[in-house]
Design a protein around this motif. Structure first.
Motif, PDB file in Angstrom:
ATOM      1  N   ALA A  21       0.830  -1.207   0.000  1.00  9.65           N
ATOM      2  CA  ALA A  21       0.000   0.000   0.000  1.00  9.65           C
ATOM      3  C   ALA A  21       0.869   1.263   0.000  1.00  9.65           C
ATOM      4  N   THR A  22       0.229   2.381  -0.296  1.00  6.76           N
ATOM      5  CA  THR A  22       0.906   3.672  -0.330  1.00  6.76           C
ATOM      6  C   THR A  22       0.448   4.498   0.875  1.00  6.76           C
ATOM      7  N   TYR A  23       1.419   5.146   1.520  1.00  5.58           N
ATOM      8  CA  TYR A  23       1.103   5.915   2.735  1.00  5.58           C
ATOM      9  C   TYR A  23       1.714   7.304   2.639  1.00  5.58           C
ATOM     10  N   PHE A  24       1.081   8.232   3.330  1.00  7.17           N
ATOM     11  CA  PHE A  24       1.488   9.639   3.239  1.00  7.17           C
ATOM     12  C   PHE A  24       1.629  10.255   4.632  1.00  7.17           C
ATOM     13  N   CYS A  25       2.531  11.224   4.693  1.00  6.52           N
ATOM     14  CA  CYS A  25       2.727  11.976   5.944  1.00  6.52           C
ATOM     15  C   CYS A  25       1.482  12.828   6.206  1.00  6.52           C
ATOM     16  N   PRO A  26       0.936  12.823   7.428  1.00  7.72           N
ATOM     17  CA  PRO A  26      -0.258  13.619   7.713  1.00  7.72           C
ATOM     18  C   PRO A  26       0.005  15.120   7.718  1.00  7.72           C
ATOM     19  N   SER A  27       1.270  15.513   7.749  1.00  5.36           N
ATOM     20  CA  SER A  27       1.600  16.938   7.774  1.00  5.36           C
ATOM     21  C   SER A  27       1.862  17.482   6.368  1.00  5.36           C
ATOM     22  N   CYS A  28       2.861  16.936   5.690  1.00  5.15           N
ATOM     23  CA  CYS A  28       3.286  17.496   4.404  1.00  5.15           C
ATOM     24  C   CYS A  28       2.679  16.771   3.199  1.00  5.15           C
ATOM     25  N   ARG A  29       2.044  15.611   3.444  1.00  2.00           N
ATOM     26  CA  ARG A  29       1.430  14.798   2.399  1.00  2.00           C
ATOM     27  C   ARG A  29       2.434  14.145   1.461  1.00  2.00           C
ATOM     28  N   GLU A  30       3.719  14.178   1.830  1.00  4.40           N
ATOM     29  CA  GLU A  30       4.709  13.444   1.044  1.00  4.40           C
ATOM     30  C   GLU A  30       4.504  11.940   1.273  1.00  4.40           C
ATOM     31  N   GLN A  31       4.844  11.162   0.260  1.00  6.38           N
ATOM     32  CA  GLN A  31       4.776   9.718   0.426  1.00  6.38           C
ATOM     33  C   GLN A  31       5.892   9.279   1.372  1.00  6.38           C
ATOM     34  N   VAL A  32       5.557   8.364   2.272  1.00  5.63           N
ATOM     35  CA  VAL A  32       6.536   7.898   3.261  1.00  5.63           C
ATOM     36  C   VAL A  32       6.799   6.409   3.067  1.00  5.63           C
ATOM     37  N   ILE A  33       7.884   5.957   3.680  1.00  7.13           N
ATOM     38  CA  ILE A  33       8.337   4.580   3.524  1.00  7.13           C
ATOM     39  C   ILE A  33       8.001   3.789   4.781  1.00  7.13           C
ATOM     40  N   LEU A  34       7.430   2.614   4.623  1.00  9.16           N
ATOM     41  CA  LEU A  34       7.175   1.719   5.746  1.00  9.16           C
ATOM     42  C   LEU A  34       8.462   0.957   6.057  1.00  9.16           C
ATOM     43  N   LYS A  35       8.877   1.016   7.314  1.00  6.12           N
ATOM     44  CA  LYS A  35      10.065   0.278   7.745  1.00  6.12           C
ATOM     45  C   LYS A  35       9.647  -0.678   8.857  1.00  6.12           C
ATOM     46  N   ARG A  36       9.880  -1.939   8.606  1.00  3.52           N
ATOM     47  CA  ARG A  36       9.469  -2.942   9.577  1.00  3.52           C
ATOM     48  C   ARG A  36      10.357  -4.158   9.411  1.00  3.52           C
ATOM     49  N   GLY A  37      10.897  -4.640  10.514  1.00  4.21           N
ATOM     50  CA  GLY A  37      11.775  -5.802  10.450  1.00  4.21           C
ATOM     51  C   GLY A  37      11.921  -6.425  11.821  1.00  4.21           C
ATOM     52  N   THR A  38      12.718  -7.470  11.905  1.00  4.64           N
ATOM     53  CA  THR A  38      12.876  -8.180  13.176  1.00  4.64           C
ATOM     54  C   THR A  38      13.716  -7.400  14.166  1.00  4.64           C
ATOM     55  N   ARG A  39      14.518  -6.448  13.673  1.00  9.40           N
ATOM     56  CA  ARG A  39      15.411  -5.711  14.575  1.00  9.40           C
ATOM     57  C   ARG A  39      15.002  -4.252  14.754  1.00  9.40           C
ATOM     58  N   MET A  40      13.847  -3.900  14.258  1.00 14.75           N
ATOM     59  CA  MET A  40      13.433  -2.505  14.409  1.00 14.75           C
ATOM     60  C   MET A  40      11.946  -2.423  14.693  1.00 14.75           C
ATOM     61  N   VAL A  41      11.580  -1.332  15.356  1.00 10.99           N
ATOM     62  CA  VAL A  41      10.177  -1.057  15.621  1.00 10.99           C
ATOM     63  C   VAL A  41       9.528  -0.603  14.321  1.00 10.99           C
ATOM     64  N   ALA A  42       8.345  -1.114  14.026  1.00 13.99           N
ATOM     65  CA  ALA A  42       7.641  -0.710  12.809  1.00 13.99           C
ATOM     66  C   ALA A  42       7.352   0.790  12.841  1.00 13.99           C
TER      67      ALA A  42
END
Length: 349
Positions: A21-42
């Protein structure tokens, strides 16, 4: 950031987001990147060189983890994660609804300047929001003196002077409460956790040890011509005294209000030097004490109590002066006449 908006403008938590899916910053409306893995907080992150101001600060894993844990601790039904307040261009880490009011909760893990902290507080205040600052584990380890704690200190009738921390490994709140500063300017008081344990934050030093340490500091400070020690010595010279000749009772002034970032024993010493200018039998009034405190205040660096009201600071100075009077009364220096006046019956040695 822990939340972003999808193409339908619905707010989505990073834990529930889909990679396709595509996600956007609620402030600037720029597209943001989802980062999620076993060693980091989503979480979501802006692309490099983003100009988004409210969400541009990089966040550590400890900060992201702490926000998730705090949301769970306070109750997700009462918590809104990272709500963007457009009129302020600010976004608290959490917004908690309690009865008929809302509280902004900021979980602070990294250093922040006094100017930026003031701006955030003023923004929330102007919007009608109370703000609670909760500090991360790094602050828990480093906040030993009033100098490190000054801008975070809050006051309440129940807790006295206090600071709130969140420890991510133990997943608990730690509240330092009824804080005072010892004769050397280090914080002392009590600590309790949300797990139910309570312990002394730091035991007071013995008077003899304080005396030895302080005399050593005076000696070295004057030898190396450190400005603050020379300034205090100059005050003593002007009043026919020596900084090294601290009256014995002043070493007992070890439970001070956190109003100055310097040694409270020196504060009590300069007050006592002014007391020595009076003759035995003189009337000492509350107004005299207030004038003396104001006179010597220019010789000390005051604590920046950014989380407190002016009235709380005024009340704190009142308690400080009463504590000094109580010390003099215990040693037979002052005799009470009424609530705001005393008779000088002896001079401190």
């Amino acid at each position: 950031m822990l939340t972003a908006q999808n193409e339908r403008n619905n707010r989505i938590c990073a834990n529930d987001a889909h990679r396709q899916a595509t996600y956007f910053c609620p402030s600037c409306r720029e597209q943001v990147i989802l980062k999620r893995g076993t060693r980091m907080v989503a979480h979501f992150a802006h692309r490099a060189n983003s100009r988004c101001r409210p969400f541009s600060e990089s966040e550590t894993q400890a900060h992201l983890t702490g926000k998730w844990q705090l949301a769970d601790y306070f109750g997700t039904d009462r918590i809104e994660l990272e709500p963007y307040i457009q009129s302020l261009a600010q976004r608290p880490d959490l917004l908690m609804t309690r009865a008929d009011r809302k509280l902004a909760i900021e979980y602070q893990c990294s250093p922040i300047s006094v100017t930026k902290l003031q701006q955030r507080n003023q923004g929330y205040s102007g919007y009608g929001l109370e703000v609670i600052w909760i500090l991360g584990a790094d602050y828990l380890r480093k906040t030993a003196s009033v100098r490190h704690a000054e801008k975070w200190l809050q006051y309440s009738e129940k807790l006295g002077w206090y600071i709130i921390f969140w420890e991510t490994q133990q997943q608990c709140l730690i509240i330092w409460h009824h804080l005072t500063i010892d004769g050397m300017g280090l914080l002392q008081g009590w600590a309790k956790t949300s797990h139910g344990t309570q312990y002394a934050k730091r035991a007071p030093l013995a008077v003899k040890l304080i005396q030895k340490q302080l005399q050593r500091q005076i000696q070295m400070g004057l030898y190396y011509k450190t400005p603050k020690w020379r300034k205090w010595q100059q005050f003593c010279y002007e009043h026919q005294a020596l900084l090294q000749d601290i009256p014995a009772l002043c070493y007992e002034f070890t439970d001070s209000e956190p109003l100055i970032c310097e040694c409270p024993i020196i504060w009590a010493t300069l007050m006592t030097i002014l007391l020595h200018q009076r003759h035995i039998g003189s009337l000492i009034s509350q107004l005299d004490l207030e004038k003396w405190a104001a006179k010597i205040s220019i010789h000390f660096e005051g604590a920046q109590l950014l989380q407190c009201t002016t009235q709380q600071v005024v009340d704190s100075w009142g308690r400080q002066l009463r504590q000094y009077v109580d010390l003099l009364k215990r040693h037979g220096i002052l005799k009470t006449l009424d609530e705001k006046s005393w008779q000088l019956v002896a001079l401190p040695q």
